[in-house]
Design an enzyme around this catalytic site. Sequence first.
Site, PDB file in Angstrom:
ATOM      1  CB  ALA A  64     123.393   8.758  23.913  1.00  0.00           C
ATOM      2  N   GLY A 103     124.756   6.991  18.886  1.00  0.00           N
ATOM      3  CA  GLY A 103     126.038   6.883  19.656  1.00  0.00           C
ATOM      4  C   GLY A 103     126.393   5.247  19.382  1.00  0.00           C
ATOM      5  CD  GLU A 106     127.892   9.775  17.083  1.00  0.00           C
ATOM      6  OE1 GLU A 106     128.363  10.896  16.775  1.00  0.00           O
ATOM      7  OE2 GLU A 106     127.437   9.566  18.151  1.00  0.00           O
ATOM      8  CD  GLU A 126     122.877  10.486  16.450  1.00  0.00           C
ATOM      9  OE1 GLU A 126     123.435   9.954  17.246  1.00  0.00           O
ATOM     10  OE2 GLU A 126     122.425  10.349  15.475  1.00  0.00           O
TER      11      GLU A 126
END
Length: 699
Positions: A64, A103, A106, A126
């Site tokens: 992200a 991310g 993910e 994270e």
Amino acid sequence: MSRQVVHLDVDQGVAIIAIDNPPVNALGHAVRDGLVEALTRAEADPAVKVIVLACRGRTFSAGADITEFGTPPRDPGLHEVIERFDECSKPTIAALFGTTLGGGLELAMGCHYRVATESARMGLPEVKLGLLPGAGGTQRLPRLIGPEKAVTAIVSGKMIGAKAALADGLIDAVVAEPVQGAVDFAHTIGTTSPVRVRDRDEKLAAAKADPAAFERAAADAVKRLRGIEAPAACVESVRNAFTMDFEAGLAAERAMFMRLVTGDQSRAQRHVFFAEREAQKIPGMASGLKPAAIGQAAVIGAGTMGGGIAMNFANAGVPVTLVETGEAALQRGLDRVRETYDISVRRGALPAGATEARMALVSGTTDWARLAEADMVIEAAFEEMDLKKEIFARLDGVAKSGAVLATNTSTLDIDAIAAATARPADVLGMHFFSPANVMKLLEIVRGRDTSHQAIATAIAVGKAMGKVPVVVGNCDGFVGNRMLARRTTECERLLLEGALPQQVDAVVLKFGFPMGPFAMGDLAGLDVGWRIRKHRGVTAPISDVLCEQGRFGQKTGRGYYLYESGSRTPTPDPEVEALIIETSARLGVTRRAIGDQEILERMTYPMINEAARILEEGIAIRPSDIDVVWVYGYGWPVWRGGPCFHADLVGLPEIVARLEHYAGASGDEGVRPAALLRQLAEQGKGFADIGKDAKAAAA
């Protein structure tokens, strides 16, 4: 016109959706929007049989765009993009290479298959930002590699290599080249309908039947992470993967993520993340200035510190020469370096054969003429000004023109040392922290005449060593030790007024430091501070007596604490307690019960006050630099963001009021609030407001 960040190409039934958002293919809004649009087109195209998710540039997505954290959400969110890949009617394959993080991983786990190059590494880091994976990572990773391995990976934030990822089931194949490898893999899967990761449960069955193995792995993962919210949330969310259905686990994960992202701990950790990068920006330095190449280095002094510094060069692949005055001392130093590498190999921290590979880059000599070969020379001799001046005067006649000449001093005047040479522009401080081969902070001390070229080179060398460089100004103790001196003064006062070492240490430990100040003093050696006090002409009634009695800490088995039979575990010593009480009586100090809150304030507020003075004097460029120094050099808990960040959370008016109280009680004007601290408090501002101004100036 905005740059295209997602591309779609179709060739022989394979759609390749490629993210192109350098430098790390962050999944910002434009990328997310582009991914949904490209996937929709590919899924609707009857010619497309398989979809490959790829990235251009040097790496797959690093996750992200964290600059979006705390801003209003913009659709589509990452979880919505992942859901689109997850529900795609055509097989989707993620082609991983470089580092696939957060991310990015993910998103890859939202695909039906994953292939990766042999050198690829992947992970969910994270937790290092005070968060948990918030887009399905805690639900999908356990389904691929099992809850036990997943909780270990997520709580540690460590990366997984391609070989281990294949063995555990995170990826389906190791390939030579990511996109072509994914295309070739596509031809092997045939027309079988893919199974979504969310629907896999074979790796969850054992934990559902008996969660004991998971609970053991979870307890082991968080045992050293007291007081930190994110690791506990990660454990809870991974547990949900086998105690809830997928949708419920996903909803709970999202709720925990939102709670963490708005909390002080994650804000603090994100602050440190950006502060570390900001610290390398020097106002007034030309943006195109390139650091000098360091092809050969030298370290003067083969003691513990000098050897550790030499190891940093070897670890960075730079040949380094250790210089000593005698053969015996030189050999002891080289042997110590070798043994340190051997220990790392035995513990598995370095691969087999690493000792010989690293030692091949380390040589030793007693011949100062060898220093002429070095592009950078770091002096790591005893902390004594006359000795350092003598070394630099001699070095000035040997070192090549343009070589960076650095001193590892922790307190001494850089300008006085530079004055011993005819080239003060090349002289600076490179203050490594002990043990030098482990600690991440590197204080780079700029003298009055230090050139930007020398500073840029020192920063580059520090980064190559894996350090966190922070440029600071020249004063007694620079940033870290100057602030530490304030805490040390309060430590002595607290003992005289009624506290005991174990009480003070317990409060500091509870705050989040890895060690209390008295246990840390014993570890470092009380004689170190004793020598510095003698040099400055100051006294510490209790610590001085301990040193006079030969109680130097762990190395003598006695300091503030007892260390029985070579143990490193501190045990309260009745003799020290008696000495403290006797010293209080002798000095006419009436002892009293001191509460934990007062101890905490006196262990932090005077340091924050000194930070304000350091900023007033321009010794630190920005408040966040001070935070980086204390997080990486002195163990300030990262989840509290550093002294300046913490001060803003507490509120500067409160700190000013308490400092006024303690200054009045002690009679120490050094505790009186600094002008800058008082000004900020009166204006309703904080250290962050100074940081914004400094950032604008650097830009």
